[in-house]
Design an enzyme around this catalytic site. Structure first.
Site, PDB file in Angstrom:
ATOM      1  N   SER A 101       0.837  -1.190   0.000  1.00 11.75           N
ATOM      2  CA  SER A 101       0.000   0.000   0.000  1.00 11.75           C
ATOM      3  C   SER A 101       0.883   1.255   0.000  1.00 11.75           C
ATOM      4  O   SER A 101       1.702   1.433  -0.893  1.00 11.75           O
ATOM      5  CB  SER A 101      -0.943  -0.057   1.211  1.00 11.75           C
ATOM      6  OG  SER A 101      -1.895   0.959   1.179  1.00 11.75           O
ATOM      7  N   HIS A 126      -2.223  -1.244  -4.445  1.00 10.89           N
ATOM      8  CA  HIS A 126      -3.680  -1.289  -4.582  1.00 10.89           C
ATOM      9  C   HIS A 126      -4.228   0.130  -4.540  1.00 10.89           C
ATOM     10  O   HIS A 126      -3.486   1.089  -4.372  1.00 10.89           O
ATOM     11  CB  HIS A 126      -4.327  -2.177  -3.511  1.00 10.89           C
ATOM     12  CG  HIS A 126      -4.200  -1.667  -2.106  1.00 10.89           C
ATOM     13  ND1 HIS A 126      -4.737  -2.331  -1.022  1.00 10.89           N
ATOM     14  CD2 HIS A 126      -3.619  -0.545  -1.583  1.00 10.89           C
ATOM     15  CE1 HIS A 126      -4.493  -1.666   0.084  1.00 10.89           C
ATOM     16  NE2 HIS A 126      -3.814  -0.577  -0.231  1.00 10.89           N
TER      17      HIS A 126
END
EC number: 3.4.21.92
Length: 201
Positions: A101, A126
């Site tokens: 992330s 993501h």
């Protein structure tokens, strides 16, 4: 940056006697900054302060930023990212374990040619997560904001990886895990390393 109170102490012998350092302060003397755990306001502020301190110490010498993080707050992480781009020294990033992330964005945001990963590490990209409650009008405001954030993060990843924006949008639609060699092929890092000698000084 530290998830519990057990911080190792290093004893260093000097001409004037012995001095005790916590391990992170000792690493800082070697221009090493360590992000361990979640990216939040506290950990981000510590990293930013260390980056600014090391720039003031020597603006021409590289900083080594070791990352082992599942990610966290976008605003906190972007503060670290912007500081990395703002300061004069090259920030060399090294993934040890996990950069997911926001952690993966910080890894990719290192100086070109100086982004590394150990061979067994994982990198995950993501889209930003959002969960909002409240009045419908407030939910709409937050939804628009997270779409702006998503667009900004995708453009940052496209810039640092060399991938086109469409590819980034598609590849970040769901959690996308990569091993170190896959992350290198994707452009998130430049080198997979097995020894310290492989790090460019």
């Amino acid at each position: 940056m530290i998830t519990n109170n057990l911080v190792p102490t290093v004893i260093e012998k000097t001409a004037g006697g012995e001095r005790a350092f916590d391990i992170y302060s000792r690493l800082l003397k070697e221009r090493i900054v360590f992000l361990n755990g979640e990216v939040n306001d506290h950990s981000a502020n510590l990293v930013i302060a260390q980056l600014l301190f090391l720039e003031s110490e020597d603006p021409d010498k590289d900083i080594y930023f070791y990352i082992n993080s599942p990610g966290g707050m976008v605003t906190a992480g972007m503060g670290v990212y912007d500081t990395m781009q703002f300061i004069k020294p090259d920030v060399s990033t090294i993934c040890i374990g996990l950069a997911a992330s926001m952690g993966s964005l910080l890894l990719a945001g290192g100086a070109k040619g100086k982004r590394y990963s150990l061979p067994s590490s994982q990198i995950m990209i993501h889209q930003p997560l959002g969960g909002f409650r409240g009045q419908a009008s407030d939910i709409e405001i937050h939804a628009k904001n997270i779409l702006r954030i998503k667009d900004r993060l995708n453009k940052v990843l496209a810039h640092h990886t060399g991938q086109d924006l469409e590819t980034i949008v598609k590849d970040t639609d769901r959690d996308n895990f990569m091993m170190a060699d896959e992350a290198k092929a994707y452009g998130l890092i430049d080198h997979v390393i097995e020894s310290r000698e492989a790090i460019i000084k």
